[in-house]
Scaffold this motif. Structure first.
Motif, short mmCIF file in Angstrom:
data_model
loop_
_atom_site.label_atom_id
_atom_site.label_comp_id
_atom_site.label_asym_id
_atom_site.label_seq_id
_atom_site.Cartn_x
_atom_site.Cartn_y
_atom_site.Cartn_z
N GLU A 115 38.10 43.65 44.36
CA GLU A 115 37.29 42.48 44.62
C GLU A 115 38.16 41.27 44.94
O GLU A 115 39.28 41.12 44.43
CB GLU A 115 36.40 42.17 43.42
N GLY A 116 37.64 40.37 45.78
CA GLY A 116 38.37 39.19 46.20
C GLY A 116 39.41 39.49 47.25
O GLY A 116 39.50 40.61 47.78
N GLU A 117 40.21 38.49 47.55
CA GLU A 117 41.29 38.64 48.54
C GLU A 117 42.66 38.32 47.95
O GLU A 117 43.65 38.24 48.67
CB GLU A 117 41.03 37.73 49.75
N ALA A 118 42.72 38.16 46.61
CA ALA A 118 43.99 37.77 45.98
C ALA A 118 44.89 38.97 45.74
O ALA A 118 46.07 38.96 46.13
CB ALA A 118 43.72 37.02 44.67
N ASN A 119 44.36 40.00 45.08
CA ASN A 119 45.19 41.15 44.69
C ASN A 119 44.37 42.43 44.70
O ASN A 119 43.22 42.45 44.25
CB ASN A 119 45.74 40.97 43.27
N PHE A 120 45.00 43.50 45.16
CA PHE A 120 44.36 44.81 45.03
C PHE A 120 44.34 45.21 43.57
O PHE A 120 43.29 45.46 42.99
CB PHE A 120 45.09 45.88 45.85
N SER A 121 45.51 45.27 42.92
CA SER A 121 45.55 45.56 41.49
C SER A 121 46.95 45.38 40.94
O SER A 121 47.94 45.79 41.55
CB SER A 121 45.10 47.00 41.21
N VAL A 122 47.01 44.79 39.73
CA VAL A 122 48.27 44.66 39.02
C VAL A 122 48.55 45.89 38.16
O VAL A 122 49.54 45.95 37.45
CB VAL A 122 48.29 43.41 38.12
N GLY A 123 47.67 46.89 38.23
CA GLY A 123 47.87 48.11 37.48
C GLY A 123 47.30 48.03 36.08
O GLY A 123 46.35 47.30 35.80
N MET A 124 47.89 48.80 35.18
CA MET A 124 47.39 48.92 33.82
C MET A 124 47.46 47.61 33.07
O MET A 124 48.39 46.82 33.25
CB MET A 124 48.20 49.98 33.07
N ASP A 125 46.48 47.39 32.22
CA ASP A 125 46.47 46.25 31.30
C ASP A 125 47.32 46.64 30.09
O ASP A 125 46.89 47.42 29.24
CB ASP A 125 45.03 45.95 30.89
N LEU A 126 48.55 46.12 30.02
CA LEU A 126 49.49 46.55 28.99
C LEU A 126 49.03 46.19 27.59
O LEU A 126 49.23 46.95 26.64
CB LEU A 126 50.87 45.97 29.27
N LYS A 127 48.42 45.03 27.43
CA LYS A 127 47.92 44.64 26.11
C LYS A 127 46.82 45.59 25.64
O LYS A 127 46.79 45.99 24.48
CB LYS A 127 47.41 43.20 26.15
#
Length: 263
Positions: A57-69
């Protein structure tokens, strides 16, 4: 991210679009992976779905991957890393081998799982500016674990993969294009439309023939030449007995566009 809607599914004719619903960073939460597995299985078993499009969603990022927290909290509760990784590898293998073509968009951050998911797809398109593609696991003291090191090596070669993974190096869309990681780059405002156009083009092809080609080409590096030729012959003979092959021949002689039904 809302656990109720970790991803958004839309249908555009025979194309199923699956979008990570956590703008602007589009983390791949556990809820997302659960929903992704269900969506991929639905696409695999629904004959009306002929191609898949993966985006965020959006145009900023496809994905930063896993949520480490989240991972620190959830991995023990889910039976440990073996169980968690089994699911992720299972989902990506299903995308790669279901016999239906898949297209991924790459824009903004495409890191960790945000690269490993597109690597399981058959086509990748990137934004021409602002894209950061990489596997940053080395900087966290670990290694890629969703098939990234293997698929990346097969995609761009040993030396390029070593350079990216060992140095945790990020590349942009143009370098990804030079390496062969993506097939084309587009202005970010046009990227999703270009990916959808490609997915719709692929969805118009004969499903039996598409499945046959994917079976021949995906995993070809793991077969001997004779094994590959046998797989190709099997695919050809399967298509030769189909109504779609007859439709393709008629359309050719009648100088019109074929209409394939998957039979």
């Amino acid at each position: 991210m809302s656990n109720e809607n970790p991803l958004l599914i839309t249908r555009h004719g025979a194309v199923m679009s699956i979008s990570i619903n956590d703008a602007p960073i589009n983390r791949m939460s556990f809820a997302f992976i659960d929903a992704l597995e269900a969506a991929v299985e639905e696409a695999a078993t629904d004959s009306s779905v002929r191609a898949l499009l993966f985006t965020g969603e959006g145009e900023a990022n496809f994905s930063v991957g896993m949520d480490l927290k989240e991972a620190m909290r959830e991995v023990p509760a889910r039976g440990g890393w073996d169980t968690v990784l089994d699911q992720r590898l299972r989902v990506l293998a299903r995308i790669e081998s279901m016999g239906k073509p898949s297209v991924a968009t790459m824009f903004g951050y495409c890191l960790g799982g945000g690269l490993e998911l597109p690597l399981a797809c058959h086509f990748r398109l990137a934004a021409d500016t602002g894209t950061q593609i990489g596997l940053p696991e080395m900087d966290l003291g670990t290694v890629p674990a969703w098939g990234g090191s293997v698929r990346l090596t097969r995609c761009i070669g040993r030396d390029n993969a070593l350079d990216m993974v060992l140095r945790a190096r990020r590349i942009d869309g143009h370098e990804a294009l030079r390496m062969g990681l993506v097939r084309s780059v587009h202005p970010v405002a046009e990227l999703k439309a270009a990916a959808m156009a490609l997915a719709q083009e692929l969805a118009e092809k004969a499903p039996l023939a598409v499945d046959g080609v994917l079976r021949c080409i995906v995993g070809a590096d793991e077969r001997t030449l004779d094994e590959g030729l046998r797989e190709e012959r099997k695919a050809f003979l399967h298509c030769a007995a189909s109504k779609d092959q007859a439709e393709g021949a008629r359309a050719f002689f009648e100088k019109r566009k074929p209409v394939f039904t998957g039979n």
